[in-house]
Every structure is written in C-alpha cells, then in structure tokens.
Write a protein that holds these residues in place. Structure first.
Motif, PDB file in Angstrom:
ATOM      1  N   TYR A 187       0.833  -1.206   0.000  1.00 19.07           N
ATOM      2  CA  TYR A 187       0.000   0.000   0.000  1.00 19.07           C
ATOM      3  C   TYR A 187       0.867   1.256   0.000  1.00 19.07           C
ATOM      4  O   TYR A 187       1.886   1.327   0.688  1.00 19.07           O
ATOM      5  CB  TYR A 187      -0.950  -0.011   1.203  1.00 19.07           C
ATOM      6  N   ALA A 278      -4.691  11.458  -3.814  1.00 22.45           N
ATOM      7  CA  ALA A 278      -4.850  11.129  -5.233  1.00 22.45           C
ATOM      8  C   ALA A 278      -4.053  12.089  -6.110  1.00 22.45           C
ATOM      9  O   ALA A 278      -3.436  11.681  -7.106  1.00 22.45           O
ATOM     10  CB  ALA A 278      -6.328  11.166  -5.613  1.00 22.45           C
ATOM     11  N   LYS A 283      -2.086   5.394  -5.130  1.00 16.09           N
ATOM     12  CA  LYS A 283      -3.032   4.504  -5.803  1.00 16.09           C
ATOM     13  C   LYS A 283      -3.684   3.488  -4.859  1.00 16.09           C
ATOM     14  O   LYS A 283      -4.817   3.075  -5.087  1.00 16.09           O
ATOM     15  CB  LYS A 283      -2.317   3.731  -6.924  1.00 16.09           C
ATOM     16  N   LYS A 284      -2.966   3.095  -3.828  1.00 15.33           N
ATOM     17  CA  LYS A 284      -3.466   2.020  -2.965  1.00 15.33           C
ATOM     18  C   LYS A 284      -3.436   2.476  -1.506  1.00 15.33           C
ATOM     19  O   LYS A 284      -2.390   2.878  -0.996  1.00 15.33           O
ATOM     20  CB  LYS A 284      -2.625   0.745  -3.150  1.00 15.33           C
ATOM     21  N   ASN A 309     -15.182   4.360  -3.610  1.00 14.35           N
ATOM     22  CA  ASN A 309     -15.653   4.835  -4.913  1.00 14.35           C
ATOM     23  C   ASN A 309     -15.132   6.234  -5.212  1.00 14.35           C
ATOM     24  O   ASN A 309     -14.738   6.548  -6.351  1.00 14.35           O
ATOM     25  CB  ASN A 309     -17.181   4.818  -4.963  1.00 14.35           C
ATOM     26  N   LYS A 312     -11.487   6.016  -6.199  1.00 14.28           N
ATOM     27  CA  LYS A 312     -11.310   5.475  -7.548  1.00 14.28           C
ATOM     28  C   LYS A 312     -11.703   6.502  -8.613  1.00 14.28           C
ATOM     29  O   LYS A 312     -11.088   6.577  -9.676  1.00 14.28           O
ATOM     30  CB  LYS A 312     -12.126   4.196  -7.699  1.00 14.28           C
ATOM     31  N   GLY A 315      -8.874   8.639  -9.433  1.00 19.64           N
ATOM     32  CA  GLY A 315      -7.722   8.006 -10.067  1.00 19.64           C
ATOM     33  C   GLY A 315      -7.051   6.951  -9.221  1.00 19.64           C
ATOM     34  O   GLY A 315      -6.077   6.326  -9.661  1.00 19.64           O
ATOM     35  N   GLY A 316      -7.544   6.743  -7.991  1.00 19.11           N
ATOM     36  CA  GLY A 316      -7.003   5.701  -7.140  1.00 19.11           C
ATOM     37  C   GLY A 316      -7.414   4.328  -7.632  1.00 19.11           C
ATOM     38  O   GLY A 316      -8.305   4.188  -8.470  1.00 19.11           O
ATOM     39  N   GLU A 317      -6.779   3.312  -7.102  1.00 17.87           N
ATOM     40  CA  GLU A 317      -7.055   1.953  -7.561  1.00 17.87           C
ATOM     41  C   GLU A 317      -7.666   1.055  -6.494  1.00 17.87           C
ATOM     42  O   GLU A 317      -8.474   0.189  -6.812  1.00 17.87           O
ATOM     43  CB  GLU A 317      -5.746   1.309  -8.060  1.00 17.87           C
ATOM     44  N   GLU A 318      -7.290   1.245  -5.230  1.00 21.65           N
ATOM     45  CA  GLU A 318      -7.715   0.275  -4.223  1.00 21.65           C
ATOM     46  C   GLU A 318      -7.788   0.914  -2.838  1.00 21.65           C
ATOM     47  O   GLU A 318      -6.909   1.685  -2.448  1.00 21.65           O
ATOM     48  CB  GLU A 318      -6.728  -0.897  -4.195  1.00 21.65           C
TER      49      GLU A 318
END
Length: 341
Positions: A187, A278, A283-284, A309, A312, A315-318
């Motif tokens: 992370y 972000a 990203k994580k 949500n 994301k 532009g985030g992923e997780e």
C-alpha cells in the motif's frame, strides 16, 4: 449468569436499529441525534434540525445501506460482535462477575441492562464504554446516561467508569496484528480515519472554559495540556499502532470522517485527504478505523463503499480496510484487564 456473581461489568456500545427498515432507522437516528451531547445546540434548534431536516432525509438512505450488510440471523455486525465480546469476556472473568451489554441508543438499553443488575445486589459495577478515545458525545454520553438511570436506586454499589484507553498497548498491538494480515508494503499510504466531532466540542472539555483549541492536534496536548482532548487521543492511538508496524510519519495520515451540518469539524476530513493523496499519485490505501472496537455498518459502508468509490473516481485503484478488534482474544484480554480495574 452466575448466582454467585458479586461484581458487575456493563459494556456499552453506540447502538444499532432494531431492523434495517426506514421506521426503525428513523427511531434510532432520532434518539441518537437528539442527545444534547451529540448535537450540542439548544433543544428547539436541535429538534427542528433533527426531526425536520436530518432524519427525514437520512433514514431511507441509511435503511437501504443497512439492508446491504444486515444478516438475517445475526443482524447488524455491531450487534453481533458486541454480543460476542460480552460472551467472551464473561467466560474470561468467570462466576465472580456478571457481564451485561447495553447500547447507548435503542436496544438493549442502558436502563434495561441496569435493571437486571440492580436486582442482583452486586457489590460493584464497572462501566466500560466501547470507545477507545474519550469524547463527550460518546463515552461522556454513556456515563451521563448511567448516572441518570441509577439516580432512583435505593442502594449504590461501588460504581466506576473507564473513561478511555486510547493508548492501551495491547489494544493497539491487536489493531496492528490485524493490519499484518495485509502486505503493508503493497500500500502506498495508510489512513487512520476516526469519527469526527464539531471543533467547538474540543474546547468544551477544557476546565478553564476556553472554548477554542488553538493547538488542535498537537502531539503534546494529551500529556501536557488536556488528557481528555479527543483529537489528541486519536493521535496517541495512531502513533502507537504506527509504532507497532514500524511506520514512519510520512507513511500515514490521521483524518476524520462522518461530518454533519455546516459548522467546522475536526480536520483534516477523510474526503479531503483522499483528494490530496490522489493528487500526489497515491493509488493504494489501507485504512484503519480505530475509534471503534467492532465492525459496524456505517463505517464499513462509508470506507469500503463511499470513500473507495470516491478515491477510484479520483484516479485511485484500491482501498482496503483493516478489520476491527471484534472477537480477537487479545482484545478480550484488554477488556478483562479494564473490567478488573
């Protein structure tokens, strides 16, 4: 329940609706938000705000959220894990103790739990609010309600309260153990997201009458100035968990969720923190919610759905969430130690 019990322990959690329906959620929200320690404005304004604005708007939406996670057999996660904690603690303490569970709002009520204990003629009662950090709107409200309820008793056992345990080392170690189920290095950043409070409530716990907090969030506040500062206690919890995980200060952020209304609340807000991270290319995220000792629907939804949500979309992923203390044996041992004083 043991007939030989001489000592009582009352665990008090926040509360949960009786069912995931709009009428039941409306009852729960009304009782919760009408508490003058939660929304600390004059009763007329509070009544108009809660009953005419907040509850009619939030009850249907919250009921829909409850239905997504509610289990037909066990009900809400908060109730399931709170009852589990009660039962595990009772087993650890043995026959000399009688452990009851109450919810500050809705059922089982503090009044009903204390009624059972009153008839047992216990020598002592130890009240443990299930909130690691002290706030007038949580632990303070629990203590206030217990004292109000017991006012009519004709005898008084030795009564004691656990105000906070924000920097209990074994509790923080348990949170860290749960995080170790993840690959921490995977992370990009760690969030410690706590429930928020209006800024004005920080100053109200200052016995000097200072209604502002010029050093909000300072690392030394808990030790040097005001040990009951909720904000400072949140930082204390976070530092200890981070230490257990060998996290450097740049690897984590303390932030605050669940704003209500337009008045200033404790910052940084979790939502704003997501935007900031972000923009930095994070990203994580791995998220703790250490204001709670049991997983609850509101927090699970807010972090794992709403914030995930939002992140994301930026532009985030997780976004992953660390499990709360729930029924971990180490946590039950902390409760046992707190119960025994």
């Amino acid at each position: 329940m043991s007939k030989s019990a001489t000592k009582g322990v009352l665990l008090v959690q926040l509360g949960t609706p009786n069912a995931p329906t709009t009428p039941e959620v409306r009852k729960y929200l009304t009782e919760f938000l009408m508490d003058p320690r939660v929304i600390d404005i004059p009763v007329v304004g509070r009544t108009l705000l809660v009953k005419a604005a907040i509850v009619p708007r939030r009850a249907p939406k919250s009921a829909a959220t409850y239905r997504t996670i509610w289990d037909e057999k066990t009900g809400s996660p908060l109730m399931y894990y709170s009852e589990l904690q009660r039962d595990l603690l009772q087993a650890e303490l043995g026959d000399d103790y009688h452990v009851e569970l109450a919810m500050r709002y809705q059922n089982p009520s503090i009044a009903s739990a204390l009624k059972k204990m009153e008839g047992m003629l216990l020598e002592s009662i130890r009240v443990i609010p299930l909130f690691p950090q002290y706030a007038s709107a949580t632990s303070g409200s629990v203590i206030d309600k217990v004292m109000e309820t017991m006012r009519s008793w004709q005898y008084f056992p030795a009564l004691s309260f656990v105000s906070n345990y924000c920097d209990d080392e074994q509790m923080c170690e348990t949170y860290a153990d749960h995080a170790k189920k993840f690959d921490i290095d995977y992370y990009d950043h760690i969030l410690f997201s706590y429930h928020g409070l209006p800024v004005r409530q920080l100053g109200k716990v200052d016995p000097t009458g200072n209604l502002t907090c010029p050093d909000a969030g300072c690392d030394s506040c808990k030790v040097e100035k005001n040990s009951f500062c909720y904000l400072s206690q949140c930082y204390a919890t976070s530092r200890m968990i981070a230490g257990k995980l060998n996290l450097s200060p740049d690897r984590y952020t303390v932030c605050f969720q669940s704003r209500l209304g337009k008045t200033p609340w404790i910052q940084p807000y979790t939502s704003d923190t997501l935007h900031h991270l972000a923009q930095q290319g994070v990203k994580k995220l791995l998220v703790f919610s250490p204001a709670f000792v049991a997983d609850c629907i509101e927090t699970l939804d807010e972090i794992q759905v709403e914030y995930a949500n939002e992140f994301k979309d930026l532009g985030g992923e997780e976004v992953a969430m660390v499990e709360s203390l729930n029924g971990d044996p180490k946590w039950i041992n902390v409760l046992k130690r707190l119960a025994q004083g």
